[in-house]
Design a protein around this motif. Structure first.
Motif, PDB file in Angstrom:
ATOM      1  N   ASP A  51     -21.494 -54.180  39.951  1.00 45.34           N
ATOM      2  CA  ASP A  51     -21.734 -55.498  39.185  1.00 45.34           C
ATOM      3  C   ASP A  51     -21.604 -55.244  37.965  1.00 45.34           C
ATOM      4  O   ASP A  51     -22.098 -54.777  37.016  1.00 45.34           O
ATOM      5  N   GLN A  53     -21.888 -57.505  35.427  1.00 43.32           N
ATOM      6  CA  GLN A  53     -22.704 -57.892  34.408  1.00 43.32           C
ATOM      7  C   GLN A  53     -24.101 -57.055  34.404  1.00 43.32           C
ATOM      8  O   GLN A  53     -24.503 -56.918  33.483  1.00 43.32           O
ATOM      9  N   GLN A  54     -24.580 -56.716  35.446  1.00 50.28           N
ATOM     10  CA  GLN A  54     -25.633 -55.697  35.516  1.00 50.28           C
ATOM     11  C   GLN A  54     -25.283 -54.425  35.378  1.00 50.28           C
ATOM     12  O   GLN A  54     -26.297 -53.555  35.056  1.00 50.28           O
ATOM     13  N   HIS A 114     -26.002 -52.420  25.561  1.00 55.54           N
ATOM     14  CA  HIS A 114     -24.910 -53.658  25.654  1.00 55.54           C
ATOM     15  C   HIS A 114     -24.510 -54.263  24.237  1.00 55.54           C
ATOM     16  O   HIS A 114     -23.076 -54.246  24.121  1.00 55.54           O
ATOM     17  N   GLN A 121     -20.314 -53.919  30.421  1.00 58.80           N
ATOM     18  CA  GLN A 121     -20.725 -55.464  30.691  1.00 58.80           C
ATOM     19  C   GLN A 121     -19.678 -56.240  30.120  1.00 58.80           C
ATOM     20  O   GLN A 121     -19.292 -56.203  28.978  1.00 58.80           O
ATOM     21  N   GLY A 122     -18.989 -57.067  30.869  1.00 50.51           N
ATOM     22  CA  GLY A 122     -18.050 -58.192  30.606  1.00 50.51           C
ATOM     23  C   GLY A 122     -16.712 -57.350  30.058  1.00 50.51           C
ATOM     24  O   GLY A 122     -16.029 -58.184  29.276  1.00 50.51           O
TER      25      GLY A 122
END
Length: 146
Positions: A51, A53-54, A114, A121-122
Motif C-alpha cells: 500500500d 500510502q500506508q 515519512h 510513501q508517495g
C-alpha cells in the motif's frame, strides 16, 4: 520499556521482533543486482501488495500465498539479507547500531519517518504497471539520516 535497548535480537519474542519493523516499505521495493559486478540497485517499483500510502503490505499474514518469493526477516537469515537498507531497524541492530530518532518505536508514530523521507510513501510505482525495472533505479532508499 525500550526492549530494543535491553535485549539482543535473539532474546526478543515474536511480538517484539515484529515491532522492530518501522514500516518504511523499502524491503518491498524491487531491486536489481548487476550480474557482472554484483552491485545492488534499488528501484522505486514496489511489490504488488504494498500500500503506497500506508507503506505496509495489504495482505501481510497471507503474503507468501500471493508472493511466494517474499522474504521473511529472521534471526537466521538477517546476516544474508545484505539488500536491506542501512536504515532498516533489523539491519541496524544486527550491526550494533541503535534505532534512529525517527523510528516509530522512539517517536510513537510514523509521521517523522515519512516527513524525513525515510519511507516509500508517495514515491513508488506498483510492479504491475512497470515494464522495465532498469528505468526505475533510484538512490533515495539508500538514505540513512543517522
Amino acid at each position: 520499556m525500550a526492549f530494543w535497548k535491553e535485549k539482543t535480537l535473539a532474546q526478543m519474542n515474536s511480538e517484539q521482533w515484529e515491532l522492530l519493523c518501522d514500516g518504511c516499505g523499502k524491503c518491498c521495493l524491487n531491486k536489481i543486482i548487476d550480474d557482472e559486478t554484483e552491485e545492488l540497485y534499488y528501484t522505486n517499483v514496489s511489490c504488488q501488495l504494498l500500500d503506497a500510502q500506508q507503506c505496509q503490505c495489504r495482505h501481510y499474514e497471507q503474503r507468501f500465498d500471493f508472493v511466494p518469493s517474499c522474504t521473511k526477516v529472521t534471526l537466521d537469515n538477517i546476516a544474508e539479507l545484505t539488500w536491506l537498507p542501512d536504515s532498516c531497524a533489523y539491519r541496524r541492530l544486527y550491526l550494533g547500531r541503535s534505532l534512529p530518532s525517527w523510528h516509530p518505536l522512539v517517536t510513537g508514530d510514523k509521521q517523522q519517518m515519512h516527513a524525513l523521507g525515510m519511507s516509500t510513501q508517495g514515491k513508488v510505482v506498483n510492479e504491475t504497471k512497470v515494464k522495465y525495472l532498469e528505468d526505475h533505479i533510484v538512490l533515495w532508499p539508500l538514505k540513512d539520516c543517522e
